[in-house]
Design a protein around this motif. Structure first.
Motif, PDB file in Angstrom:
ATOM      1  N   ILE A  45      41.304  53.067  38.048  1.00  0.00           N
ATOM      2  CA  ILE A  45      41.702  51.716  37.622  1.00  0.00           C
ATOM      3  C   ILE A  45      43.075  51.424  38.233  1.00  0.00           C
ATOM      4  N   GLY A 105      37.507  49.223  41.930  1.00  0.00           N
ATOM      5  CA  GLY A 105      37.279  48.984  43.364  1.00  0.00           C
ATOM      6  C   GLY A 105      38.499  48.217  43.828  1.00  0.00           C
ATOM      7  N   PHE A 106      38.270  47.135  44.531  1.00  0.00           N
ATOM      8  CA  PHE A 106      39.379  46.220  44.835  1.00  0.00           C
ATOM      9  C   PHE A 106      39.081  44.855  44.213  1.00  0.00           C
ATOM     10  N   ARG A 149      53.125  53.060  48.904  1.00  0.00           N
ATOM     11  CA  ARG A 149      53.626  54.437  49.005  1.00  0.00           C
ATOM     12  C   ARG A 149      52.874  55.261  50.055  1.00  0.00           C
TER      13      ARG A 149
HETATM   14  C1  GLP Z   1      43.080  51.568  44.855  1.00  0.00           C
HETATM   15  C2  GLP Z   1      41.550  51.716  44.882  1.00  0.00           C
HETATM   16  C3  GLP Z   1      40.972  51.852  43.492  1.00  0.00           C
HETATM   17  C4  GLP Z   1      41.763  52.893  42.715  1.00  0.00           C
HETATM   18  C5  GLP Z   1      43.196  52.429  42.583  1.00  0.00           C
HETATM   19  C6  GLP Z   1      44.044  53.365  41.752  1.00  0.00           C
HETATM   20  O1  GLP Z   1      43.499  50.279  44.689  1.00  0.00           O
HETATM   21  N1  GLP Z   1      40.916  50.615  45.548  1.00  0.00           N
HETATM   22  O2  GLP Z   1      39.609  52.216  43.590  1.00  0.00           O
HETATM   23  O3  GLP Z   1      41.188  53.068  41.446  1.00  0.00           O
HETATM   24  O4  GLP Z   1      43.731  52.369  43.900  1.00  0.00           O
HETATM   25  O5  GLP Z   1      44.627  54.355  42.551  1.00  0.00           O
HETATM   26  P1  GLP Z   1      45.256  55.681  41.984  1.00  0.00           P
HETATM   27  O6  GLP Z   1      44.096  56.519  41.542  1.00  0.00           O
HETATM   28  O7  GLP Z   1      45.964  56.301  43.154  1.00  0.00           O
HETATM   29  O8  GLP Z   1      46.153  55.302  40.884  1.00  0.00           O
END
Ligand code: GLP
Length: 253
Positions: A132, A139-140, A166
């Motif tokens: 999330i 997802g996006f 980052r």
């Molecule tokens: C991106 C991806 C998502 C992911 C989110 C969170 O935006 N598209 O699918 O859930 O990053 O990233 P993280 O797991 O590094 O916090």
């Protein structure tokens, strides 16, 4: 929604991985929906370990949620490269059975229609892994995405660009667009598992689980899904009003 609160991200990741490994063991042609980001990394390591311990992935098919638009598959920050490096290269998956949206697709609309058709042809996604975003995206699918959306080209929010900066030399290098499965696409998976760890996700997790279903918190759409499990560590669960109930309910025989 089934809410599992674990002491650590490690414990939560291993629980989620065990469910996936069990599904693959029971049905070798399982279709997995996969996510990128730091959240599923430990889960992927556990699947690699399961493979080393004898689990066969040769008939498994995978479909990734999303890909930055404009990045070539071998770009260091492309999600195709991320998946190859963190999972695919370490399992005996057939390369042609791994699907990640094509960040260089010329006819994006045609590509997206075809991606959806491939998911259907595979029999649909059995287990969809989700993280999330801090703004509640899955997802996006950013806040304001239609809850019925399908795979399409999306514009990232400034929040997501800054969250993901980052990984790039600077925020200016983060693509502004992506191809993402839609919320409607995700909701068709037979089982969804959302993982979330760390205090920077606590607000989004609360909105997704205990807030109203809203396109402003795309992950809240999972409340309508009949078979979703959310795996949290203590920090991500910190703001949940009913966390004691979730613990009690998970411990009930
Ligand atoms: C991106 C991806 C998502 C992911 C989110 C969170 O935006 N598209 O699918 O859930 O990053 O990233 P993280 O797991 O590094 O916090």
């Amino acid at each position: 929604m089934n809410i599992i609160i674990c002491e650590t991200a490690e414990e939560a990741s291993l629980k989620a991985a065990a469910l996936i490994a069990n599904a693959v063991r029971t049905r070798p042609e399982t279709v997995l929906g996969l996510a990128t980001g730091s959240t599923p990394l430990r889960l992927y390591q556990a699947l690699i370990q399961a493979y080393r311990d004898g689990l066969d992935f040769s008939r498994v098919q995978t479909f990734n949620l999303d890909e930055y638009y404009g990045l070539a598959p071998d770009h260091p920050q492309s999600y195709r490269r991320f998946m190859n490096e963190h999972l695919f290269n370490h399992l005996n998956l057939k390369p042609e059975n791994t699907h990640v949206p094509d960040g260089l697709a010329r006819d994006v609309a045609a590509f997206c229609t075809e991606y959806e058709a491939k998911i259907q042809a595979a029999g649909g996604i059995d287990i969809q892994v989700l993280g999330i975003g801090s703004d509640g995206h899955i997802g996006f699918n950013e806040p304001s995405s239609s809850l019925a959306s399908r795979t399409r080209l999306v514009t990232l929010t400034q929040q997501t660009v800054s969250d993901n900066a980052r990984f790039f030399a600077s925020a200016d290098e983060v693509p502004r667009h992506a191809i993402s499965m839609g919320i409607g696409t995700i909701l068709e998976a037979k089982c969804c598992m959302m993982l979330s760890f760390g205090s920077n996700k606590a607000k989004a997790v609360r909105a997704a689980i205990e807030g109203g279903i809203s396109q402003f918190t795309p992950a809240s759409a999972l409340q309508m899904h009949p078979n979703t499990t959310v795996f949290l560590d203590e920090a991500a669960a910190a703001d949940l009003e009913m966390k004691e109930y979730y613990r009690w309910s998970a411990a009930c025989p």
